[in-house]
Scaffold this motif. Structure first.
Motif, mmCIF file in Angstrom:
data_model
loop_
_atom_site.group_PDB
_atom_site.id
_atom_site.type_symbol
_atom_site.label_atom_id
_atom_site.label_comp_id
_atom_site.label_asym_id
_atom_site.label_seq_id
_atom_site.Cartn_x
_atom_site.Cartn_y
_atom_site.Cartn_z
ATOM 1 N N UNK A 128 0.790 -1.233 0.000
ATOM 2 C CA UNK A 128 0.000 0.000 0.000
ATOM 3 C C UNK A 128 0.825 1.287 0.000
ATOM 4 N N UNK A 129 2.001 1.267 0.593
ATOM 5 C CA UNK A 129 2.675 2.548 0.870
ATOM 6 C C UNK A 129 4.027 2.715 0.192
ATOM 7 N N UNK A 130 4.556 1.670 -0.391
ATOM 8 C CA UNK A 130 5.871 1.772 -1.032
ATOM 9 C C UNK A 130 5.697 2.321 -2.444
ATOM 10 N N UNK A 131 6.056 3.575 -2.630
ATOM 11 C CA UNK A 131 5.823 4.234 -3.920
ATOM 12 C C UNK A 131 6.685 3.664 -5.040
ATOM 13 N N UNK A 132 7.826 3.051 -4.700
ATOM 14 C CA UNK A 132 8.730 2.521 -5.717
ATOM 15 C C UNK A 132 8.407 1.093 -6.139
#
Length: 556
Positions: free
Chosen positions: A216-220
């Motif tokens: 959900x939160x790891x943009x890469x």
């Protein structure tokens, strides 16, 4: 069964004696096959090596026993030996060549492609994210409850395949794993957004916090997975397309060139990691380094000297190479099927040593896929529930299975049915060439069943997701081991000067590649060529390669 085994043995021996261009394929754990381009392989032996030290001397002993049993102990029908490429196999190939001086030895082409994927994934950026993907897969496939919840959510989202685990040293499985995780992106997101997935409710454990963060939160993470698939999936396609018995050395090399063209045309999109793309180019440029005409002649003369050709034949070979390099005379034109082109060249091998030379080279089976197929296919003969067969009985059953499979292959071929292999873990097509599109068929064929569902005992995926399936921690350890091996290997191969860039056309002219694919077959005739018979009756040739290069005007 004994009479049937005897019949198959007699037929196999007769077939071996008729063939003059066999490639010896060895699996260091189990046994060996004799393969030939466009011909079904022949099982030589099945050997239990688990109780012995895996030394090159033991492998040579097993190989010699196998050849003697099949009445080809003199090795005259063998032109090459192909194995995978660990240190013990390198030593075995050297000893095998010492035994049979004319045999050319090769590391498996497909294992080489697998190593390229490993080197590409070893980039810090990609290694970090494929390790995260392995963490996601390990968690959901290791949790009965959350694995079942993901399966149900995936069904609602129209996903019909499960998460695939990666396997140690099979680097192409990283691509399959990345694709399965990418396909589950929506399902994983829906699941991780649930309240009970983010915190404990009713005493039940939630999804691991680091997994929730990755999803959900790891943009890469997701852009990295997409970039990895885009770059590496064409390599997996090539492995699948070239693992059949009708893929000689030229087909593999043309496939590698087409692969370079495909990767060179991949766009760099917003969000792509440019440093990873540069790393991919650097990795790929190493195995496809360009070479000069002088280098090609040196290699040809080195082989001719190994085959103990006379000086006169060597000079004729150089003259032919010059004409071929200029595409003049009988060497004008061309086509994608190199072996057929050379076999039908309208000139005799006596007048044109290059014809004899190239027919042998293009008859080599450059990969060990047949031996891998053979032993992995025996999972239905001996399994966890049927494991008390003696080695001799197992070998007899395996030879019968191979004989019946070859018979069915022949029937299908005569009926005009596609005979190229199709795997759950590889994409293949009936026609030659590289599939550059992300085919829907490939997506459908990657089927891995999650823990709560029953699995077929004959599934190809058991070969991938068996005891070698590894966790993210074990994957990092394998990366460390692999990188150390690559550093040692690269230290021995470092050259000087600027490396040409295949992606910019410094090595291959893409227009010429299209001409090769559209080549016209010249009319001619096929003749039998024996590599051993052309030598100087087993005597070491007295000519010098450098002196001959100078006398023939190739070197100053």
């Amino acid at each position: 069964m004994d009479s049937e085994v005897a019949r198959v043995q007699i037929e196999d021996i007769a077939r071996l004696k008729e063939r003059k261009k066999l490639t010896y394929l060895l699996d260091g754990l189990y046994g060996s096959l004799a393969a030939e381009v466009n011909q079904p392989p022949i099982v030589l032996n099945l050997e239990d090596m688990t109780g012995h030290r895996g030394s090159a001397d033991k492998l040579l002993e097993v190989s010699m026993n196998a050849l003697e049993r099949m009445e080809i102990g003199d090795g005259r029908n063998i032109i090459a030996a192909t194995t995978d490429n660990p240190t013990v196999m390198k030593a075995f190939r050297r000893k095998f060549q010492e035994k049979f001086y004319w045999v050319l030895t090769f590391p498996c082409f497909l294992h080489g492609l697998n190593t390229i994927i490993g080197e590409i994934c070893a980039h810090l950026f990609m290694k970090r994210h494929v390790t995260k993907a392995t963490r996601v897969v390990t968690f959901f496939n290791g949790s009965h409850y959350w694995g079942g919840q993901l399966k149900e959510q995936a069904k609602k989202d129209g996903i019909n395949r499960g998460l695939k685990k990666n396997c140690e040293s099979r680097w192409y499985a990283l691509v399959l794993q990345s694709m399965s995780v990418h396909d589950h992106r929506q399902s994983l997101s829906h699941l991780c957004l649930r309240e009970d997935a983010q915190k404990k409710i009713g005493g039940l454990s939630p999804v691991a916090p680091d997994v929730v963060t990755i999803v959900l939160r790891d943009a890469e993470f997701w852009p990295a997975i997409e970039q990895g698939i885009k770059v590496m999936k064409p390599i997996v396609d090539l492995i699948g397309d070239e693992e059949s018995r009708d893929s000689p050395l030229a087909s593999c090399m043309l496939g590698l060139i087409r692969l370079a063209k495909t990767i060179s045309q991949l766009p760099i999109e917003d969000g792509d990691n440019v440093d990873f793309w540069q790393h991919t180019k650097a990795v790929f440029n190493r195995p496809v380094n360009g070479r000069s005409f002088k280098f090609m002649v040196e290699v040809a003369l080195d082989i001719a000297k190994q085959w103990r050709w006379s000086e006169q034949l060597a000079k004729m070979l150089v003259a032919d190479l010059k004409d071929y390099h200029k595409s003049s005379g009988v060497f004008s034109g061309g086509q994608a099927d190199a072996l057929d082109w050379w076999e039908t060249l309208p000139i005799s091998a006596e007048r044109c040593p290059l014809k004899a030379f190239t027919v042998i080279i293009h008859s080599i089976v450059p990969h060990a896929a047949d031996v891998e197929h053979y032993f992995s296919g025996l999972g239905g003969v001996q399994s966890m529930k049927r494991c008390n067969l003696s080695v001799q009985t197992f070998e007899s059953l395996s030879k019968l299975r191979a004989s019946y499979a070859n018979f069915l292959h022949k029937v299908d071929h005569e009926a005009g049915k596609p005979t190229r292999r199709k795997h759950a873990h590889m994409h293949t097509r009936p026609e030659h060439g590289l599939d550059t599109a992300l085919a829907v068929e490939l997506q459908r064929s990657f089927a891995w069943v999650p823990p709560l569902a029953g699995a077929s005992c004959n599934s190809d995926d058991e070969f991938l997701a068996g005891p070698e399936s590894i966790t993210d921690e074990e994957l990092l350890e394998e990366f460390d081991r692999f990188e150390n091996e690559m550093l040692e290997s690269r230290g021995l191969q470092e050259g000087t000067g600027e490396v040409p860039d295949i992606f910019k056309g410094d090595i291959i002219d893409w227009n010429e590649l299209e001409k090769v694919d559209k080549g016209i077959t010249p009319t001619g005739f096929v003749e039998e060529i024996d590599v051993v018979a052309r030598g100087s009756q087993g005597m070491e040739p007295g000519w010098n390669i450098n002196a001959l290069l100078t006398s023939e005007g190739v070197a100053q």
